[in-house]
Design a protein around this motif. Structure first.
Motif, PDB file in Angstrom:
ATOM      1  N   GLU A   1       0.819  -1.219   0.000  1.00 52.78           N
ATOM      2  CA  GLU A   1       0.000   0.000   0.000  1.00 52.78           C
ATOM      3  C   GLU A   1       0.853   1.270   0.000  1.00 52.78           C
ATOM      4  OE1 GLU A   1      -3.671  -0.039   2.541  1.00 52.78           O
ATOM      5  OE2 GLU A   1      -2.993  -2.084   2.933  1.00 52.78           O
ATOM      6  N   VAL A   2       2.107   1.165   0.402  1.00 50.50           N
ATOM      7  CA  VAL A   2       2.965   2.356   0.406  1.00 50.50           C
ATOM      8  C   VAL A   2       4.153   2.234  -0.543  1.00 50.50           C
ATOM      9  CG1 VAL A   2       2.342   2.987   2.768  1.00 50.50           C
ATOM     10  CG2 VAL A   2       4.379   1.581   2.389  1.00 50.50           C
ATOM     11  N   ALA A   3       4.308   1.061  -1.157  1.00 50.21           N
ATOM     12  CA  ALA A   3       5.497   0.784  -1.964  1.00 50.21           C
ATOM     13  C   ALA A   3       5.745   1.855  -3.037  1.00 50.21           C
ATOM     14  CB  ALA A   3       5.380  -0.598  -2.607  1.00 50.21           C
ATOM     15  N   HIS A   4       4.655   2.326  -3.679  1.00 51.00           N
ATOM     16  CA  HIS A   4       4.824   3.285  -4.776  1.00 51.00           C
ATOM     17  C   HIS A   4       5.447   4.600  -4.306  1.00 51.00           C
ATOM     18  CE1 HIS A   4       0.843   4.115  -3.029  1.00 51.00           C
ATOM     19  NE2 HIS A   4       1.067   5.372  -3.372  1.00 51.00           N
ATOM     20  N   GLU A   5       5.293   4.908  -3.007  1.00 48.84           N
ATOM     21  CA  GLU A   5       5.876   6.148  -2.470  1.00 48.84           C
ATOM     22  C   GLU A   5       7.308   5.932  -1.995  1.00 48.84           C
ATOM     23  OE1 GLU A   5       3.290   6.694   0.824  1.00 48.84           O
ATOM     24  OE2 GLU A   5       1.645   7.537  -0.378  1.00 48.84           O
ATOM     25  N   ARG A   6       7.742   4.668  -2.005  1.00 54.08           N
ATOM     26  CA  ARG A   6       9.031   4.342  -1.382  1.00 54.08           C
ATOM     27  C   ARG A   6       9.987   3.638  -2.333  1.00 54.08           C
ATOM     28  NH1 ARG A   6       9.369   5.938   4.141  1.00 54.08           N
ATOM     29  NH2 ARG A   6       7.259   6.555   4.704  1.00 54.08           N
ATOM     30  N   VAL A   7       9.803   3.876  -3.628  1.00 53.48           N
ATOM     31  CA  VAL A   7      10.660   3.199  -4.606  1.00 53.48           C
ATOM     32  C   VAL A   7      12.138   3.432  -4.282  1.00 53.48           C
ATOM     33  CG1 VAL A   7      11.134   2.929  -7.067  1.00 53.48           C
ATOM     34  CG2 VAL A   7       8.862   3.582  -6.316  1.00 53.48           C
ATOM     35  N   ASP A   8      12.443   4.647  -3.795  1.00 51.16           N
ATOM     36  CA  ASP A   8      13.852   4.965  -3.512  1.00 51.16           C
ATOM     37  C   ASP A   8      14.402   4.146  -2.340  1.00 51.16           C
ATOM     38  OD1 ASP A   8      12.032   6.334  -1.915  1.00 51.16           O
ATOM     39  OD2 ASP A   8      13.425   7.972  -1.497  1.00 51.16           O
ATOM     40  N   GLU A   9      13.518   3.493  -1.584  1.00 47.42           N
ATOM     41  CA  GLU A   9      14.004   2.692  -0.454  1.00 47.42           C
ATOM     42  C   GLU A   9      14.381   1.265  -0.854  1.00 47.42           C
ATOM     43  OE1 GLU A   9      12.400   2.796   3.446  1.00 47.42           O
ATOM     44  OE2 GLU A   9      11.595   4.819   3.225  1.00 47.42           O
ATOM     45  N   LEU A  10      14.204   0.947  -2.151  1.00 45.62           N
ATOM     46  CA  LEU A  10      14.612  -0.388  -2.615  1.00 45.62           C
ATOM     47  C   LEU A  10      16.098  -0.618  -2.376  1.00 45.62           C
ATOM     48  CD1 LEU A  10      12.740  -1.079  -5.972  1.00 45.62           C
ATOM     49  CD2 LEU A  10      12.698  -2.477  -3.898  1.00 45.62           C
ATOM     50  N   GLU A  11      16.846   0.470  -2.474  1.00 41.36           N
ATOM     51  CA  GLU A  11      18.282   0.395  -2.245  1.00 41.36           C
ATOM     52  C   GLU A  11      18.565  -0.016  -0.788  1.00 41.36           C
ATOM     53  OE1 GLU A  11      21.619   3.678  -3.045  1.00 41.36           O
ATOM     54  OE2 GLU A  11      19.855   3.841  -4.358  1.00 41.36           O
TER      55      GLU A  11
END
Ligand code: MN
Length: 243
Positions: free
Chosen positions: A60-70
């Protein structure tokens, strides 16, 4: 007692809660919703060996946190458990379904290359796509579908794929959830609360309420609660020994 999916870091009074969990000897999988929350969440439970912290990226929040994939990629080697990850096909998130899929697949690939982990997975209104992704990446480890709400065909597909299931008061309160739970092999079930998101009687559930799920399973299976507890502990020990 086992709570295989709850969000300890989201309780206001998490310090007291952790103390109670420790006192009662409850096994808890403390899932997180964003990678940047992992280390802090692990730290608050560092003195409780029965509380395991999972590295997560909630759909539900993944789209806002793409930069946290790193960050996710950086933390995978030290995370023994993964969750909450997955897909959410709810209409309200329609604009983000595509990016959710990209992120979920990327995470499964990261976990596979780290050798696989025990993973707690969200699949609301997205059971088939989630199962497609899991079958594409069997090396990602052992999959636990949390609060599964698909249909019977999808459930059978998940069982055939070797998935485990964590079920809780919210799921077992509904007729459909109960029906699904009776179809899950007893040796692949664990209990969960999904607190504080999931509620019972309008009150957020916590791991201290896990006895409710044990009672529900006792009723469903027609066996005494202590026996249910023993079976679930046996299941947990099987699960943590799985490759
Ligand atoms: Mn959850």
């Amino acid at each position: 007692m086992i709570d295989m999916h709850c969000h300890i870091d989201l309780f206001k009074d998490y310090e007291d809660l952790i103390q109670e969990i420790d006192k009662l000897g409850i096994y808890v999988l403390s899932v997180t919703t964003v990678p940047s929350a992992f280390l802090g969440t692990q730290k608050i439970a560092k003195n409780c060996p029965r509380i395991k912290t999972a590295l997560g990226m909630h759909p539900e929040v993944a789209h806002e946190r793409v930069d946290e994939l790193e960050i996710f990629n950086h933390l995978v080697p030290q995370a023994k458990y993964i969750g909450e990850i997955g897909l959410d096909g709810s209409p309200g998130l329609k604009n983000h379904h595509k990016v959710q899929g990209v992120i979920f697949r990327e995470i499964l690939a990261m976990v596979a290359s780290a050798g696989g982990r025990i993973i707690s997975i969200h699949s609301r209104k997205a059971a088939d796509t989630v199962l497609d992704c899991l079958s594409e990446t069997p090396d990602a480890g052992v999959f636990i579908l949390h609060w599964f709400s698909g249909n019977k065909r999808q459930l059978q597909r998940a069982i055939d794929l070797g998935c485990w299931f964590s079920v809780g008061p919210a799921m077992l309160n509904s007729k459909k959830g109960k029906e699904l739970a009776t179809l899950i092999p007893k040796n692949r079930i664990l209990t969960e609360t999904d607190g504080p998101f999931a509620k019972a009687k309008n009150k957020p559930l916590s791991p201290l309420d896990i006895g409710i799920a044990q009672n529900q399973l006792a009723n469903l299976w027609g066996i005494p609660k202590p026996e249910v507890n023993a079976m679930l502990l046996q299941n947990l020990s099987q699960l943590v020994q799985s490759p």
